[in-house]
Scaffold this active site. Structure first.
Site, PDB file in Angstrom:
ATOM      1  N   ASP A   1       0.815  -1.214   0.000  1.00  6.39           N
ATOM      2  CA  ASP A   1       0.000   0.000   0.000  1.00  6.39           C
ATOM      3  C   ASP A   1       0.850   1.266   0.000  1.00  6.39           C
ATOM      4  O   ASP A   1       0.454   2.294  -0.563  1.00  6.39           O
ATOM      5  CB  ASP A   1      -0.935   0.010   1.211  1.00  6.39           C
ATOM      6  CG  ASP A   1      -2.150  -0.872   0.995  1.00  6.39           C
ATOM      7  OD1 ASP A   1      -2.062  -1.794   0.167  1.00  6.39           O
ATOM      8  OD2 ASP A   1      -3.176  -0.648   1.650  1.00  6.39           O
TER       9      ASP A   1
ATOM     10  N   CYS B   1       1.169  -8.206   5.207  1.00  6.00           N
ATOM     11  CA  CYS B   1       0.778  -6.811   5.006  1.00  6.00           C
ATOM     12  C   CYS B   1      -0.713  -6.607   4.788  1.00  6.00           C
ATOM     13  O   CYS B   1      -1.501  -7.537   4.843  1.00  6.00           O
ATOM     14  CB  CYS B   1       1.623  -6.191   3.909  1.00  6.00           C
ATOM     15  SG  CYS B   1       3.327  -5.926   4.465  1.00  6.00           S
ATOM     16  N   ASP B   2      -1.063  -5.368   4.460  1.00  9.82           N
ATOM     17  CA  ASP B   2      -2.392  -4.809   4.671  1.00  9.82           C
ATOM     18  C   ASP B   2      -3.574  -5.652   4.213  1.00  9.82           C
ATOM     19  O   ASP B   2      -4.493  -5.921   4.969  1.00  9.82           O
ATOM     20  CB  ASP B   2      -2.471  -3.442   3.998  1.00  9.82           C
ATOM     21  CG  ASP B   2      -1.559  -2.423   4.656  1.00  9.82           C
ATOM     22  OD1 ASP B   2      -0.594  -2.841   5.304  1.00  9.82           O
ATOM     23  OD2 ASP B   2      -1.805  -1.226   4.530  1.00  9.82           O
ATOM     24  N   LYS B   3      -3.631  -6.029   2.948  1.00  9.10           N
ATOM     25  CA  LYS B   3      -4.811  -6.737   2.439  1.00  9.10           C
ATOM     26  C   LYS B   3      -4.625  -8.246   2.425  1.00  9.10           C
ATOM     27  O   LYS B   3      -5.576  -8.988   2.178  1.00  9.10           O
ATOM     28  CB  LYS B   3      -5.156  -6.264   1.021  1.00  9.10           C
ATOM     29  CG  LYS B   3      -5.341  -4.768   0.905  1.00  9.10           C
ATOM     30  CD  LYS B   3      -6.348  -4.255   1.911  1.00  9.10           C
ATOM     31  CE  LYS B   3      -6.365  -2.742   1.960  1.00  9.10           C
ATOM     32  NZ  LYS B   3      -5.110  -2.138   2.443  1.00  9.10           N
TER      33      LYS B   3
ATOM     34  N   CYS C   1       5.444  -2.423   8.283  1.00 12.59           N
ATOM     35  CA  CYS C   1       5.863  -1.121   8.824  1.00 12.59           C
ATOM     36  C   CYS C   1       5.720  -1.075  10.341  1.00 12.59           C
ATOM     37  O   CYS C   1       4.798  -1.652  10.914  1.00 12.59           O
ATOM     38  CB  CYS C   1       5.082   0.001   8.158  1.00 12.59           C
ATOM     39  SG  CYS C   1       5.444   0.153   6.395  1.00 12.59           S
TER      40      CYS C   1
ATOM     41  N   GLU D   1      -6.816   4.737  -0.062  1.00  6.71           N
ATOM     42  CA  GLU D   1      -6.380   5.312   1.206  1.00  6.71           C
ATOM     43  C   GLU D   1      -5.984   6.766   0.994  1.00  6.71           C
ATOM     44  O   GLU D   1      -5.401   7.118  -0.029  1.00  6.71           O
ATOM     45  CB  GLU D   1      -5.185   4.531   1.767  1.00  6.71           C
ATOM     46  CG  GLU D   1      -5.557   3.158   2.272  1.00  6.71           C
ATOM     47  CD  GLU D   1      -4.405   2.432   2.932  1.00  6.71           C
ATOM     48  OE1 GLU D   1      -4.665   1.431   3.612  1.00  6.71           O
ATOM     49  OE2 GLU D   1      -3.253   2.857   2.758  1.00  6.71           O
TER      50      GLU D   1
ATOM     51  N   SER E   1      -4.880   5.059   5.587  1.00  9.49           N
ATOM     52  CA  SER E   1      -3.803   4.157   5.961  1.00  9.49           C
ATOM     53  C   SER E   1      -3.805   3.993   7.470  1.00  9.49           C
ATOM     54  O   SER E   1      -4.248   4.875   8.206  1.00  9.49           O
ATOM     55  CB  SER E   1      -2.468   4.743   5.510  1.00  9.49           C
ATOM     56  OG  SER E   1      -1.393   4.148   6.199  1.00  9.49           O
TER      57      SER E   1
END
Length: 619
Positions: free
Chosen positions: A81, A122-124, A198, A494, A520
């Site tokens: 992202d 990570c995110d998704k 992150c 985002e 985010s």
């Protein structure tokens, strides 16, 4: 007694062809009859949170085979992202969640796998895999790649004191005219020093922590640094445990190990309670709603609103508090330390199942780092950052001499000494967002918990960024970014750059931002997203005019467009009269691919988790 799914393709004369193909993958005669475990990896060289996962699948697979099962690895996609941020690439991020879920369903069902190990980060990727796990409802365990170490910078010519930092600092300072090119370069070079997700409580780490709270991953999964040698044991243990729970289900008819037996309504409430308590990403709300929907659990925005009113914020990390990062959460005992404090305050359902303990209550007791008898837990949570730039997993073994057990002023606090008695996430309702919108209260300064301002309306994120950088926004404005929802984007981008640039311009505590898009996990400030229904679905955010007054009252959980009901109805009638142009952005030049149009055609608003609703295209 359930029958192994894999027997469909490994037994019977008519499956001779399938067995011949299995043999060609390395399956031996003595292997037929063993459970087949699918290992869904998400390695990619594009994403720092996944760049070190190359060998993780085989690490888990070898342990599965030692435990008496067959392991077969495959890969899913993974989008970064942060790299996709600020341009058209962000349109693809949220839709990738569904592609990941679908790809796992396709692979597991096509090959009749008996169980599943999900290697995410990570995110998704984690939510996509969670959706797949609920859909398949076979024994499943999650093990993620782990967070990266926090960055460090001394400052130009050693003038400034050492400070820790992350990706968001690089974004904010790059747009701050008061920061020199050299300073920006130094931040850029040091913000992301290692592999891993992150370093703050952003979406990736929030979701990996939530798999612990849901009971689907091992203790430490969300906080154990990617670089630490001790994290290897999580992968090995996951390999052993998946075989154990697979045999418990198929050979002992133990349904308590299934994802839907673990992720019940109570478990979702636990996860959301923990999320609110640690000020997690607002994206977690979107994803938990989607996962609950797939699990058939009645968990809605109203439940989140109810919990947000009674759960305090007891863990506050970056981006909401730059004193602490994920490495500090781990040193304080990780997610189970947060769960323990919530349990002491009577905020949890501890009778729910987990994959690694009979109940959550048992798990909390076993992983309590304040109990000197829990030597395994104490050893695990002493893992410290190595302070060396690397993309290699398990590359250092530094440990803290002591744990952070200060529950009054430390990273994780007891309820009596909470950072705030109001939780870290909140749902607001009002005439501009009848089905709700979401704000990360942990990132909002106390001075602007109540805010009234004038609307500056933009039909896209790009236009808003241009306006902010062009100094069109002043103190007291509320930036409206609409037609960026799941359907209107499509893809629900985002808005990290707009919020970061507001801070760069010194407006972080003087303005608000409202959008039907999302944020985010690195976002902080008075940033309100997920406005539902979205503009493209007929939401009132599409009826806001330039200069309208909007009132925001977080303590009262309200947000209101200050016009009469009659005026709002008149604006709606005027919009509907536009016919085919109704509820569409004006003067927005954006290429939307066929893949994104297909997603947008089925997407629902954020209050439903932005899940696909096939009935919208069925005839």
């Amino acid at each position: 007694m359930p029958e192994y799914r894999s027997k469909t393709s490994t037994h019977g004369r008519n499956m001779a062809g399938a067995r011949a193909l299995w043999r060609a993958t390395g399956v031996m005669e003595t292997d037929f009859g063993k459970p087949i475990i699918a290992v869904a990896n998400s390695f990619t060289q594009f994403v720092p949170g996944h760049v070190h996962l190359h060998n993780m699948g085989q690490l888990v697979a070898r342990e599965i085979e030692k435990a008496g099962a067959i392991a077969k690895e495959f890969n899913t996609i993974a989008i970064d992202d942060g790299i996709a941020m600020g341009h058209s690439g962000m349109l693809y991020s949220l839709p990738s969640r569904d592609l990941i879920a679908d790809s796992i369903e396709y692979m597991v069902n096509a090959h009749c796998a008996d169980a599943l190990v999900c290697i995410s980060n990570c995110d998704k990727i984690t939510p996509g895999m969670l959706i797949a796990a609920m859909r398949l409802n076979i024994p499943t365990i999650f093990v993620s790649g782990g967070p990266m170490e926090a960055g460090k910078v001394i400052g130009v010519a050693n003038i400034q004191p050492e400070r820790r930092l992350d990706l968001i600092d690089a974004m904010i300072e790059s747009a701050d005219d008061n920061v020199s090119n050299r300073q920006v370069e130094e931040v850029e070079q040091n913000a992301c020093p290692t592999c891993g997700s992150c370093s703050g409580m952003f979406t990736a780490n929030s979701m990996n922590c939530l798999t612990e709270a849901l009971g689907l991953s091992l203790p430490g999964n969300g906080s154990y640094l990617a670089t630490h040698a001790g994290r290897k044991e999580l992968f090995l243990e996951a390999g052993r445990m998946i075989v154990e729970i697979t045999k418990r289900y198929y050979e002992q008819d133990d349904e308590t190990v299934l994802p839907r037996s673990i992720a019940t309504k109570k478990a979702f409430e636990n996860a959301m309670t923990m999320d609110i308590a640690m000020g997690g990403s607002t994206n977690t709300i979107l994803h938990l709603l989607a996962v609950a929907n797939e699990a058939g659990v009645d968990f809605k925005m109203a439940d989140i609103d109810r919990l947000s009113r009674v759960v305090p914020c007891i863990c506050k990390t970056a981006p909401n508090n730059h004193d602490y990062y994920m490495e500090d959460v781990h040193r304080a005992g990780g997610i189970f330390a947060i769960l323990k404090e919530l349990d002491k305050a009577g905020k949890l359902h501890t009778d729910v199942y987990t994959i690694h303990a009979p109940t959550l209550k048992d798990a909390i007791e076993k992983w309590d780092v304040t109990n000197p008898e829990n030597t395994r837990a104490i050893e695990r949570f002493k893992a410290a950052p190595g302070g060396v730039r690397t993309t290699q997993a398990f590359s250092q073994n530094r440990i803290w001499k002591t744990l952070d057990l200060d529950r009054e002023k430390g990273c994780i606090r007891d309820v009596a000494h909470a950072y705030s008695q109001d939780g870290g996430l909140a749902v607001l309702f009002g005439n501009i967002a009848e089905r709700g919108c979401v704000v990360k209260t942990a990132g909002v300064d106390e001075s602007i918990l109540k805010f009234t301002g004038r609307a500056r309306v933009f039909e896209s994120q790009e236009a808003a960024v241009e306006g902010i950088l062009g100094n069109q926004i002043v103190a007291g404005n509320i930036v409206i970014i609409r037609y960026e929802g799941p359907k209107g984007g499509p893809g629900m981008q985002e808005m990290l750059y707009p919020t970061s640039y507001l801070k760069s311009k010194g407006l972080g505590k003087a303005c608000a931002l409202l959008t039907d898009g999302r944020f985010s996990g690195g976002t902080s400030g008075l940033s309100i997203g997920h406005a539902s229904p979205e503009a493209a679905e007929g939401g009132a955010i599409g009826l806001v005019h330039e200069g309208d007054t909007i009132e925001i009252d977080i303590p009262k959980r309200s947000i209101r467009l200050v016009i009469s009901d009659e005026e709002l109805a008149a604006r709606r009638a005027e919009m509907e009269a536009r016919g085919s142009k109704a509820w569409k952005p004006e003067n927005r030049d954006r290429y939307v691919s066929a893949a994104l149009r297909a997603y947008g055609a089925m997407a629902t608003s954020a209050d439903k988790g932005a899940v696909r609703d096939v009935s919208q295209i069925e005839r």
